[in-house]
Design an enzyme around this catalytic site. Structure first.
Site, PDB file in Angstrom:
ATOM      1  N   PHE A   1      18.035  10.671   2.145  1.00  0.00           N
ATOM      2  CA  PHE A   1      17.806  11.318   0.846  1.00  0.00           C
ATOM      3  C   PHE A   1      16.765  12.431   0.930  1.00  0.00           C
ATOM      4  CE2 PHE A   1      14.165   8.429   0.702  1.00  0.00           C
ATOM      5  CZ  PHE A   1      13.199   9.235   0.109  1.00  0.00           C
TER       6      PHE A   1
ATOM      7  N   GLU B   1      23.441   8.757  -1.157  1.00  0.00           N
ATOM      8  CA  GLU B   1      23.956   8.550  -2.523  1.00  0.00           C
ATOM      9  C   GLU B   1      22.887   8.850  -3.574  1.00  0.00           C
ATOM     10  OE1 GLU B   1      23.259   6.462  -0.207  1.00  0.00           O
ATOM     11  OE2 GLU B   1      22.484   4.544  -0.950  1.00  0.00           O
TER      12      GLU B   1
ATOM     13  N   GLU C   1       6.205   2.035   7.927  1.00  0.00           N
ATOM     14  CA  GLU C   1       6.436   3.372   7.384  1.00  0.00           C
ATOM     15  C   GLU C   1       6.487   3.238   5.861  1.00  0.00           C
ATOM     16  OE1 GLU C   1      10.370   5.160   7.765  1.00  0.00           O
ATOM     17  OE2 GLU C   1       9.439   7.126   7.999  1.00  0.00           O
TER      18      GLU C   1
ATOM     19  N   CYS D   1       9.903  12.852   7.202  1.00  0.00           N
ATOM     20  CA  CYS D   1       9.816  12.100   8.466  1.00  0.00           C
ATOM     21  C   CYS D   1       8.721  12.678   9.345  1.00  0.00           C
ATOM     22  CB  CYS D   1      11.140  12.140   9.192  1.00  0.00           C
ATOM     23  SG  CYS D   1      11.601  13.808   9.611  1.00  0.00           S
TER      24      CYS D   1
ATOM     25  N   SER E   1      16.390   5.629   8.201  1.00  0.00           N
ATOM     26  CA  SER E   1      15.347   4.669   8.581  1.00  0.00           C
ATOM     27  C   SER E   1      15.706   3.985   9.905  1.00  0.00           C
ATOM     28  CB  SER E   1      15.198   3.632   7.472  1.00  0.00           C
ATOM     29  OG  SER E   1      16.434   2.974   7.290  1.00  0.00           O
TER      30      SER E   1
ATOM     31  N   LYS F   1      28.482  12.370   5.325  1.00  0.00           N
ATOM     32  CA  LYS F   1      28.215  11.302   4.349  1.00  0.00           C
ATOM     33  C   LYS F   1      26.752  11.459   3.929  1.00  0.00           C
ATOM     34  CE  LYS F   1      26.583   7.786   3.521  1.00  0.00           C
ATOM     35  NZ  LYS F   1      25.488   7.720   2.511  1.00  0.00           N
TER      36      LYS F   1
HETATM   37  P1  NAD Z   1      18.196   5.087   4.875  1.00  0.00           P
HETATM   38  O1  NAD Z   1      18.206   4.563   6.260  1.00  0.00           O
HETATM   39  O2  NAD Z   1      18.038   4.125   3.755  1.00  0.00           O
HETATM   40  O3  NAD Z   1      19.580   5.854   4.578  1.00  0.00           O
HETATM   41  C1  NAD Z   1      20.076   6.837   5.454  1.00  0.00           C
HETATM   42  C2  NAD Z   1      21.590   6.879   5.328  1.00  0.00           C
HETATM   43  O4  NAD Z   1      22.140   5.620   5.705  1.00  0.00           O
HETATM   44  C3  NAD Z   1      22.076   7.152   3.908  1.00  0.00           C
HETATM   45  O5  NAD Z   1      23.186   8.015   3.981  1.00  0.00           O
HETATM   46  C4  NAD Z   1      22.447   5.777   3.385  1.00  0.00           C
HETATM   47  O6  NAD Z   1      23.493   5.820   2.439  1.00  0.00           O
HETATM   48  C5  NAD Z   1      22.878   5.033   4.628  1.00  0.00           C
HETATM   49  N1  NAD Z   1      22.540   3.611   4.603  1.00  0.00           N
HETATM   50  C6  NAD Z   1      21.487   3.023   3.952  1.00  0.00           C
HETATM   51  N2  NAD Z   1      21.477   1.693   4.201  1.00  0.00           N
HETATM   52  C7  NAD Z   1      22.507   1.437   5.041  1.00  0.00           C
HETATM   53  C8  NAD Z   1      23.001   0.254   5.665  1.00  0.00           C
HETATM   54  N3  NAD Z   1      22.429  -0.930   5.477  1.00  0.00           N
HETATM   55  N4  NAD Z   1      24.082   0.351   6.461  1.00  0.00           N
HETATM   56  C9  NAD Z   1      24.685   1.536   6.666  1.00  0.00           C
HETATM   57  N5  NAD Z   1      24.261   2.691   6.088  1.00  0.00           N
HETATM   58  C10 NAD Z   1      23.191   2.648   5.292  1.00  0.00           C
HETATM   59  O7  NAD Z   1      17.095   6.234   4.812  1.00  0.00           O
HETATM   60  P2  NAD Z   1      16.605   7.029   3.523  1.00  0.00           P
HETATM   61  O8  NAD Z   1      15.767   6.131   2.696  1.00  0.00           O
HETATM   62  O9  NAD Z   1      17.726   7.768   2.897  1.00  0.00           O
HETATM   63  O10 NAD Z   1      15.672   8.133   4.225  1.00  0.00           O
HETATM   64  C11 NAD Z   1      14.336   7.904   4.591  1.00  0.00           C
HETATM   65  C12 NAD Z   1      14.236   7.496   6.040  1.00  0.00           C
HETATM   66  O11 NAD Z   1      14.799   8.495   6.878  1.00  0.00           O
HETATM   67  C13 NAD Z   1      12.787   7.356   6.508  1.00  0.00           C
HETATM   68  O12 NAD Z   1      12.702   6.224   7.329  1.00  0.00           O
HETATM   69  C14 NAD Z   1      12.540   8.623   7.298  1.00  0.00           C
HETATM   70  O13 NAD Z   1      11.553   8.538   8.296  1.00  0.00           O
HETATM   71  C15 NAD Z   1      13.879   8.818   7.911  1.00  0.00           C
HETATM   72  N6  NAD Z   1      14.059  10.196   8.341  1.00  0.00           N
HETATM   73  C16 NAD Z   1      13.960  10.447   9.671  1.00  0.00           C
HETATM   74  C17 NAD Z   1      14.099  11.734  10.121  1.00  0.00           C
HETATM   75  C18 NAD Z   1      13.984  12.043  11.581  1.00  0.00           C
HETATM   76  O14 NAD Z   1      14.209  13.181  11.946  1.00  0.00           O
HETATM   77  N7  NAD Z   1      13.650  11.112  12.430  1.00  0.00           N
HETATM   78  C19 NAD Z   1      14.344  12.780   9.216  1.00  0.00           C
HETATM   79  C20 NAD Z   1      14.449  12.474   7.861  1.00  0.00           C
HETATM   80  C21 NAD Z   1      14.310  11.166   7.436  1.00  0.00           C
END
Ligand code: NAD
Length: 498
Positions: free
Chosen positions: A149, A176, A382, A281, A226, A173
């Protein structure tokens, strides 16, 4: 209520019986739209469109592909502000910050415009007598991107410009929580002349991700999000035979050596700690104060923190917007409670921050902790919110040990005026992206972005030459054109050059 749909085969697409999820404006706390959550059926439709479009797109000349990329680049630039406003409306970050995100995404498109150069193969004349060798880079087929997000424009643009430039077709994808920017990007691709089916969007959450991971028609998956989900996507994707890269979470340190300029370091800590409400991040979440610097540094950071203006991202003068959802705001606030309970010193408390006229918004004021220790949850986890922790250590060795013992290794910064110490740090620190007097060392598009340890699963970073490598496979060709009348013989030995 506006329903945000998928984009398949060059047009908006709605799956039958898709469940709907609410999309919020975090500044007002009110629902602004609903998003269709796709599952296996929508993923099937998107992959079918992408597979159908692949042969013609793969065979489209580099010159023509580059032309489409240039048009897309210009359209994104023209719609810079529209994209930024969509980001602010659904994510909550300030408009300026959102504009910066669009700019950093645009830079990857600009890099991808150089695809004719990036895809140059190699050629060796005469590797054996009358034999030449060459290698070419070919696309994989359908690539998928699953994105978080916190950067609904930039992170998808780390992936699809290069994937598409390299001749692949793509299924995105998005999160959401802020699904609208992806649809505007899809429309801009169509206007740029990208053939239908080359770029598709499936809205959704876990069901869509699982369908992508299981789909035999998808050759490669890029993920950013994450750490637990990154690990899952990497493992599932790889076990299904896909090429996979999965970037995970972070806990970024900023080490301040005793010789550092306190004002420079304090400005950087506040900017990188509270920018985008800590939902980056590459945000700094742990300041490591070395030796005598601590008291003065904490006071300088405190003075700056209490002056920050927190409010709706569209309001002029606001420096920090709300968090993305009410649940996330409450989770971050609970971490602040846990830090207090664990004995850390809460120097600035943002928990009761109220924004007049936006009482339902998901706001949390900036929070600053001093005397945090490495076993407290505000350090180990985090938090992904506006919570900055200061840890005090005695010397460089302790600071390095702290950073290198952390399970994450995304970004790190060192503040110093000592060039030798800086050189030592950049060699010794076990983190993928290092800033020397730069708090958010996010690499330019022509370098690659990626962390180490639990911040990245897989061996390939995004964009730059890693991106080109990830979205292509190499073919080595060995060529001989026998001259008429040349000597011929059967030889059952293993071929060696002569
Ligand atoms: P998230 O892991 O909750 O979601 C990321 C994606 O995975 C979304 O599209 C979501 O719909 C999907 N998703 C969520 N739960 C899932 C599950 N159980 N099974 C399958 N798919 C699932 O992350 P977020 O809250 O959207 O974003 C924040 C996180 O992203 C933080 O941990 C941040 O550090 C990380 N991030 C990392 C980088 C990097 O370059 N390393 C960059 C941006 C964000």
């Amino acid at each position: 209520m506006n329903t945000i749909t998928h984009w398949v085969g060059g047009q908006a697409f709605r799956g039958e019986g898709d469940p709907l999820d609410a999309v919020y404006n975090p500044a007002t706390g009110k629902q602004s739209a609903q998003v269709a959550l796709g599952g296996a059926e929508v993923v099937d439709a998107a992959v079918a469109a992408a597979r159908a479009a692949f042969p013609a797109w793969r065979d489209t000349s580099l010159a023509r592909r580059a032309k489409v990329l240039f048009s897309f680049r210009n359209l994104v630039d023209e719609h810079h502000d529209d994209l930024a406003r969509l980001v602010t409306a659904e994510h909550g970050k300030t408009l300026d910050d959102a504009r910066g995100e669009v700019q950093r995404g645009l830079e990857v498109v600009e890099f991808a415009c150089g695809v004719p150069h990036l895809l140059k193969g190699s050629y060796s004349d005469g590797v054996s007598t009358n034999v030449d060798a060459l290698s070419i880079h070919q696309p994989l087929g359908v690539a998928a991107g699953i994105t978080p997000f916190n950067f609904p424009v930039m992170v998808p643009m780390w992936m699809f410009p290069l994937a598409i430039a390299c001749g692949n077709t793509f299924v995105l994808k998005p999160s959401e929580k802020d699904p609208s920017p992806a649809l505007l990007l899809a429309e801009l691709w169509a206007q740029a002349g990208l053939p239908a089916g080359v770029f598709n969007v499936v809205q959704g959450s876990k069901a869509a991700v699982d369908a992508i991971l299981a789909h035999p028609g998808i050759a490669a998956v890029s993920f950013v999000g994450s750490t637990p989900v990154a690990r899952y996507v990497y493992e599932q994707g790889a076990s299904a035979g896909k090429r996979a890269q999965a970037l995970g979470g972070a806990k970024n340190h900023m080490v301040v050596l005793p010789d550092a300029d306190i004002d420079v370091a304090a400005d950087a800590a506040v900017s990188a700690g509270y920018g985008s409400a800590g939902e980056r991040c590459m945000a700094i979440s742990a300041v490591v104060a070395v030796g005598r610097v601590a008291d003065e540094l904490v006071e300088a950071v405190r003075q700056r923190t209490i002056k920050l203006s927190t409010g709706p991202g569209l309001a002029p003068g606001v420096q920090m917007g709300p968090l993305v959802t009410r649940a996330h705001r409450d989770r971050v606030s609970a971490y602040v409670d846990a830090g207090v309970a664990a004995g850390a010193e809460l120097v600035v408390d943002g928990r009761d921050h109220r924004v007049e006229g936006h009482e339902e918004g998901f706001f949390l004021g900036p929070c600053l902790f001093d005397r945090v220790t490495s076993e407290m949850s505000i350090y180990t986890d985090e938090i992904f919110g506006p919570v900055l922790s200061v840890l005090r250590v005695e010397d460089y060795e302790q600071a390095l040990h702290l950073v290198n013992s952390n399970r994450y290794g995304n970004g790190v910064a060192l503040f110093t005026n000592d060039g030798l110490a800086a050189r030592r740090f950049q060699r010794e620190v076990e983190v993928g992206m290092v800033g020397i007097n730069v708090p958010i060392p996010t690499p330019m598009a022509y370098y690659s972005f990626g962390g180490w340890k639990q911040s990245l699963f897989g061996d390939s970073h995004v964009h730059g030459e890693h991106g080109v490598h990830f979205y292509t496979r190499t073919k080595a060709v060995t060529v001989r054109w026998p001259e008429p009348g040349a000597e011929r013989a059967i030889n059952l030995g293993f071929p060696v050059a002569h």
